[in-house]
Design a protein around this motif. Structure first.
Motif, mmCIF file in Angstrom:
data_model
loop_
_atom_site.group_PDB
_atom_site.id
_atom_site.type_symbol
_atom_site.label_atom_id
_atom_site.label_comp_id
_atom_site.label_asym_id
_atom_site.label_seq_id
_atom_site.Cartn_x
_atom_site.Cartn_y
_atom_site.Cartn_z
ATOM 1 N N TYR A 1 -35.331 -21.709 -8.098
ATOM 2 C CA TYR A 1 -34.196 -22.599 -7.981
ATOM 3 C C TYR A 1 -32.957 -21.805 -7.584
ATOM 4 C CZ TYR A 1 -37.027 -25.761 -10.850
ATOM 5 O OH TYR A 1 -38.021 -26.555 -11.348
ATOM 6 N N MET B 1 -28.624 -22.250 -6.456
ATOM 7 C CA MET B 1 -27.449 -23.116 -6.425
ATOM 8 C C MET B 1 -26.349 -22.475 -5.596
ATOM 9 S SD MET B 1 -27.171 -24.414 -10.350
ATOM 10 C CE MET B 1 -28.624 -24.892 -11.276
ATOM 11 N N TYR C 1 -22.145 -22.777 -5.336
ATOM 12 C CA TYR C 1 -20.916 -23.275 -5.945
ATOM 13 C C TYR C 1 -19.739 -22.924 -5.051
ATOM 14 C CZ TYR C 1 -23.210 -24.103 -10.459
ATOM 15 O OH TYR C 1 -24.017 -24.579 -11.471
ATOM 16 N N LEU D 1 -20.077 -19.132 -4.040
ATOM 17 C CA LEU D 1 -20.952 -18.336 -4.901
ATOM 18 C C LEU D 1 -22.366 -18.870 -4.815
ATOM 19 C CD1 LEU D 1 -18.542 -18.554 -7.934
ATOM 20 C CD2 LEU D 1 -19.086 -16.418 -6.814
ATOM 21 N N ILE E 1 -35.328 -19.542 -15.842
ATOM 22 C CA ILE E 1 -35.543 -20.286 -17.075
ATOM 23 C C ILE E 1 -36.187 -19.338 -18.079
ATOM 24 C CG2 ILE E 1 -36.567 -22.299 -18.145
ATOM 25 C CD1 ILE E 1 -34.533 -22.915 -15.935
ATOM 26 N N GLN E 2 -35.404 -18.975 -19.085
ATOM 27 C CA GLN E 2 -35.883 -18.006 -20.083
ATOM 28 C C GLN E 2 -35.267 -18.384 -21.421
ATOM 29 O OE1 GLN E 2 -34.506 -13.886 -19.606
ATOM 30 N NE2 GLN E 2 -36.643 -13.254 -19.589
ATOM 31 N N ALA F 1 -33.461 -20.661 -22.044
ATOM 32 C CA ALA F 1 -32.484 -21.629 -21.536
ATOM 33 C C ALA F 1 -32.281 -21.290 -20.068
ATOM 34 C CB ALA F 1 -31.161 -21.538 -22.280
ATOM 35 N N GLN F 2 -31.644 -22.192 -19.386
ATOM 36 C CA GLN F 2 -31.365 -21.931 -17.972
ATOM 37 C C GLN F 2 -30.315 -20.842 -17.852
ATOM 38 O OE1 GLN F 2 -28.494 -24.026 -15.195
ATOM 39 N NE2 GLN F 2 -30.289 -25.332 -15.129
ATOM 40 N N LYS F 3 -30.599 -19.805 -17.064
ATOM 41 C CA LYS F 3 -29.644 -18.726 -16.861
ATOM 42 C C LYS F 3 -29.374 -18.590 -15.374
ATOM 43 C CE LYS F 3 -31.365 -16.190 -20.845
ATOM 44 N NZ LYS F 3 -31.931 -14.917 -21.335
ATOM 45 N N LEU F 4 -28.101 -18.496 -15.046
ATOM 46 C CA LEU F 4 -27.708 -18.289 -13.659
ATOM 47 C C LEU F 4 -27.312 -16.838 -13.449
ATOM 48 C CD1 LEU F 4 -25.467 -21.410 -12.922
ATOM 49 C CD2 LEU F 4 -27.897 -21.092 -12.457
ATOM 50 N N PHE G 1 -25.353 -14.764 -10.579
ATOM 51 C CA PHE G 1 -24.514 -15.040 -9.421
ATOM 52 C C PHE G 1 -24.402 -13.837 -8.498
ATOM 53 C CE2 PHE G 1 -22.480 -19.125 -10.087
ATOM 54 C CZ PHE G 1 -22.730 -19.376 -11.428
ATOM 55 N N GLY G 2 -24.238 -14.143 -7.223
ATOM 56 C CA GLY G 2 -23.783 -13.142 -6.282
ATOM 57 C C GLY G 2 -22.296 -12.920 -6.479
ATOM 58 N N TYR H 1 -22.558 -22.608 -22.237
ATOM 59 C CA TYR H 1 -22.547 -21.243 -21.731
ATOM 60 C C TYR H 1 -21.112 -20.704 -21.690
ATOM 61 C CZ TYR H 1 -26.894 -23.129 -19.740
ATOM 62 O OH TYR H 1 -28.109 -23.743 -19.563
ATOM 63 N N TYR I 1 -19.127 -17.590 -19.602
ATOM 64 C CA TYR I 1 -19.191 -16.573 -18.559
ATOM 65 C C TYR I 1 -17.849 -15.837 -18.505
ATOM 66 C CZ TYR I 1 -23.264 -18.920 -16.456
ATOM 67 O OH TYR I 1 -24.503 -19.464 -16.208
ATOM 68 N N ILE J 1 -28.464 -23.446 -27.000
ATOM 69 C CA ILE J 1 -29.260 -24.637 -26.755
ATOM 70 C C ILE J 1 -29.135 -25.634 -27.898
ATOM 71 C CG2 ILE J 1 -30.875 -23.464 -25.219
ATOM 72 C CD1 ILE J 1 -32.848 -23.387 -27.571
ATOM 73 N N SER K 1 -34.637 -26.537 -23.828
ATOM 74 C CA SER K 1 -34.875 -25.107 -23.683
ATOM 75 C C SER K 1 -35.198 -24.726 -22.252
ATOM 76 C CB SER K 1 -36.021 -24.668 -24.599
ATOM 77 O OG SER K 1 -35.689 -24.873 -25.948
ATOM 78 N N SER L 1 -34.484 -26.590 -19.426
ATOM 79 C CA SER L 1 -33.811 -27.485 -18.500
ATOM 80 C C SER L 1 -33.565 -26.812 -17.162
ATOM 81 C CB SER L 1 -32.465 -27.930 -19.092
ATOM 82 O OG SER L 1 -31.686 -28.593 -18.123
#
Lengths: 112, 115
Positions: free
Chosen positions: A32, A34, A36, A88, A94-95, A97-100, A102-103, B34, B36, B51, B98, B100
């Motif tokens: 996946y 994205m 932004y 961006l 997915i680990q 929770a979803q983790k992004l 970024f570049g 989250y 950042y 979560i 978890s 998503s």
């Protein structure tokens, strides 16, 4: 090697031009991605969300994923001065929770 | 519709002082939340994610901590700020679960300067 690499620019193009923004990623397990858009002193705004290879189009924006070369692109047609922002790319992991990840972001200026 | 609020928008703090940044989400329940940090000219670095209430995970060792006292409230804290804590702090949410795959949506951030 960074997980997601993006040319920071800056990139400056005339109004009406087609803009191509690119990222490369290092882990072929990513599925996946994205894109932004972030205006100065604001939070990122979701533009496109893609899964797997191929193109996804939304108005003037097209996101493209090439998994064989680990390359993701965002094309902006008929660029407008209001498109001037930092773009961006991010890969989704997915680990728990979803983790992004970024570049660095590409700073784009559209000149009237 | 869902909205996310962060405050304050700008903050100037002396080295060694405490910190508390707040983030709240409206219009959804049980979101993933989250924190950042974005350093000047750099991409976003994930600091914490949650979560659920009292379920906080830290991504990088640092001088900061996070708490989630209510379902839609996420707080970033520090007992003693360092110069290196300066940056743009962004809160984000996504639809819960978890695993998503729903996209994340960001607030407008807090610009923190440490003097």
């Amino acid at each position: 090697q960074k997980e997601v690499e993006q040319d920071p620019g800056p990139l400056s193009v005339p109004e009406g031009a087609i803009v191509s923004l690119n990222c490369t990623y290092s882990n072929s397990a990513f599925q996946y991605f994205m894109w932004y858009r972030q205006y100065s002193r604001k939070g990122p705004e979701l533009l496109m969300y893609t899964y797997s290879s191929g193109n996804k189009e939304d108005g003037r924006f097209t996101a493209q994923v090439d998994k064989s070369s680990k390359y993701i692109s965002l094309f902006i047609r008929d660029s407008q001065p209001s498109d001037s922002a930092t773009y961006l790319c991010a890969r989704v992991r997915i680990q728990g929770a979803q983790k992004l990840v970024f570049g660095q972001g590409t700073r784009l200026t559209i000149n009237p | 519709s869902q909205t996310i609020h962060q405050w304050p928008a700008t903050l100037v703090q002396p080295v060694g002082s405490p910190l508390s940044l707040e983030c709240t989400v409206e219009g959804t329940s049980n979101p993933n939340l989250y924190w950042y940090r974005q350093a000047a000219g750099r991409g976003l670095q994930l600091l914490f994610y949650s979560i659920g209430i009292d379920q906080i995970s830290s991504e990088v060792p640092q001088n900061l901590s996070a708490s989630r006292p209510q379902d839609r409230q996420f707080i970033l804290s520090s007992k003693k700020l360092l110069l290196s804590d300066s940056g743009f702090y962004l809160c984000a949410w996504s639809a819960g679960g978890s695993y998503s795959t729903q996209p994340q949506h960001f607030g407008d951030g807090t610009r923190l300067s440490i003097l």
